[in-house]
Scaffold this active site. Sequence first.
Site, mmCIF file in Angstrom:
data_model
loop_
_atom_site.group_PDB
_atom_site.id
_atom_site.type_symbol
_atom_site.label_atom_id
_atom_site.label_comp_id
_atom_site.label_asym_id
_atom_site.label_seq_id
_atom_site.Cartn_x
_atom_site.Cartn_y
_atom_site.Cartn_z
ATOM 1 C CG ASP A 207 11.424 -19.192 -25.761
ATOM 2 O OD1 ASP A 207 11.039 -18.152 -25.198
ATOM 3 O OD2 ASP A 207 12.007 -19.210 -26.871
ATOM 4 C CB CYS A 239 7.369 -18.184 -31.341
ATOM 5 S SG CYS A 239 8.557 -17.117 -32.174
ATOM 6 N NE ARG A 245 9.578 -20.628 -29.282
ATOM 7 C CZ ARG A 245 8.905 -20.548 -28.123
ATOM 8 N NH1 ARG A 245 8.389 -21.625 -27.561
ATOM 9 N NH2 ARG A 245 8.739 -19.377 -27.518
ATOM 10 C CB SER A 246 8.547 -17.040 -35.910
ATOM 11 O OG SER A 246 7.560 -16.997 -34.892
ATOM 12 C CD GLN A 283 16.963 -15.992 -29.799
ATOM 13 O OE1 GLN A 283 16.358 -16.984 -29.413
ATOM 14 N NE2 GLN A 283 17.262 -14.996 -29.021
HETATM 15 C C1 UA5 Z 1 15.109 -12.064 -25.468
HETATM 16 C C2 UA5 Z 1 13.851 -12.017 -26.236
HETATM 17 C C3 UA5 Z 1 13.496 -13.360 -26.817
HETATM 18 C C4 UA5 Z 1 12.580 -14.187 -26.155
HETATM 19 C C5 UA5 Z 1 12.208 -15.407 -26.714
HETATM 20 C C6 UA5 Z 1 12.772 -15.802 -27.921
HETATM 21 N N1 UA5 Z 1 12.401 -17.045 -28.500
HETATM 22 S S1 UA5 Z 1 11.208 -17.109 -29.657
HETATM 23 O O1 UA5 Z 1 11.479 -16.068 -30.685
HETATM 24 O O2 UA5 Z 1 11.296 -18.483 -30.223
HETATM 25 O O3 UA5 Z 1 9.893 -16.864 -28.970
HETATM 26 C C7 UA5 Z 1 13.704 -14.994 -28.586
HETATM 27 C C8 UA5 Z 1 14.071 -13.777 -28.028
#
Ligand code: UA5
Length: 308
Positions: A207, A239, A245-246, A283
Site C-alpha cells: 500500500d 484494493c 492501486r485500483s 492516488q
Molecule cells: C486513507 C485511506 C486510504 C487507504 C489506502 C489507500 N491505498 S489503496 O487505495 O491502494 O488501497 C488509499 C487511501
Amino acid sequence: KLARMQDELAALPEGYITPNRPVHVKDFSEHYRIMSADSDFRFSEEFEELKHVGRDQACSFANLPCNRPKNRFTNILPYDHSRFKLQPVDDDDGSDYINANYMPGHNSPREFIVTQGPLHSTREEFWRMCWESNSRAIVMLTRCFEKGREKCDQYWPVDRVAMFYGDIKVQLIIDTHYHDWSISEFMVSRNCESRIMRHFHFTTWPDFGVPEPPQSLVRFVRAFRDVIGTDMRPIIVHCSAGVGRSGTFIALDRILQHIHKSDYVDIFGIVFAMRKERVFMVQTETAVCVHPSVSAGGAGGQGAPAGR
Ligand SMILES: CCc1ccc(NS(=O)(=O)O)cc1
C-alpha cells in the site's frame, strides 16, 4: 487526428483544465524525461491539476447514518451518480448501498466496478454485488494484512469447503499460484443458478508503494487481459480503499490496450475520466509509463518506473 487534437487543446483559454493531453507514442520517452526532470516537477504540477476533479459531486447515500459503518475509510466515499446499487431488500434502509462505483475502461463506459476491500460486515454485500452485476471476474490488488494492519477481509474460501455469504454459495474449484499473483476459479451459486467467477489476486504491491519490479504489474495486467479478452460483463476491482492501486491497475490496462492500435497515449485524460467517477483514483504521482517496446510485447525492458 492527433495533430488536430493538439491544435484544439492549444486554442483553449489559459488555466482551462483540459481533460485530454495526448502524447505521441514516439515522443513518449522525451515526454517522460521532461516531466520527470527536477524530481518529477512537471508530473507533480500536472497531478495537482487533478486535485479537485469530481470533488463537487454528492456522496449523500454514503453519508446516511445507516451506511456510514459500511465504509472502510470515512474519506473514501462513492459519488451518488456512479455508485453501484444493490437490489433493495424489503424496506431495509440502506440495503442498496455498497462502497463501489462504475468506472470506464478501454472497452466500455462501465467496464469496471471499483470497490473498497470488503469489511467482514460487508462481505455479503460484496458477493451480492458480484452476483447482481453479472460479473465473472474479481481483481484484488492488496493482501488481507499488510504491516500488521487489516487491509481487506478474507472474503473468499481458502480451501475446497463451500462457504455461504448470505444466500450466495462460493466454492473453490482450482487455484494457481505464480510469483506475484494467483488466479482462482470459484463456483458461485444463488437460487439454483451457478456461475464460474475468476479471482485475480496480485500479492506483491505494498500500500502506498510500488510493485518490485514494476514490470511485474505489467505482466499481471497482460495475464489478466489475456484471460478476460473483451468480455463485456463488469470486472470488479478492489484494493483496500479502492482508489490508489485500483486506479493505477485500470489506467495501465487502458494504456496497454490503447497503444496496441493507436499512435498516442493520454494518461492525464484517463485519470481525469476516472476521477469524475470515484474520488482519488490513482492516488500519487503514479507515472505509469510503459515504454512502447514493452507495451507492444517487446523484450520486456524496464520501461519507466511505475508509481511514485
Ligand atoms: C486513507 C485511506 C486510504 C487507504 C489506502 C489507500 N491505498 S489503496 O487505495 O491502494 O488501497 C488509499 C487511501
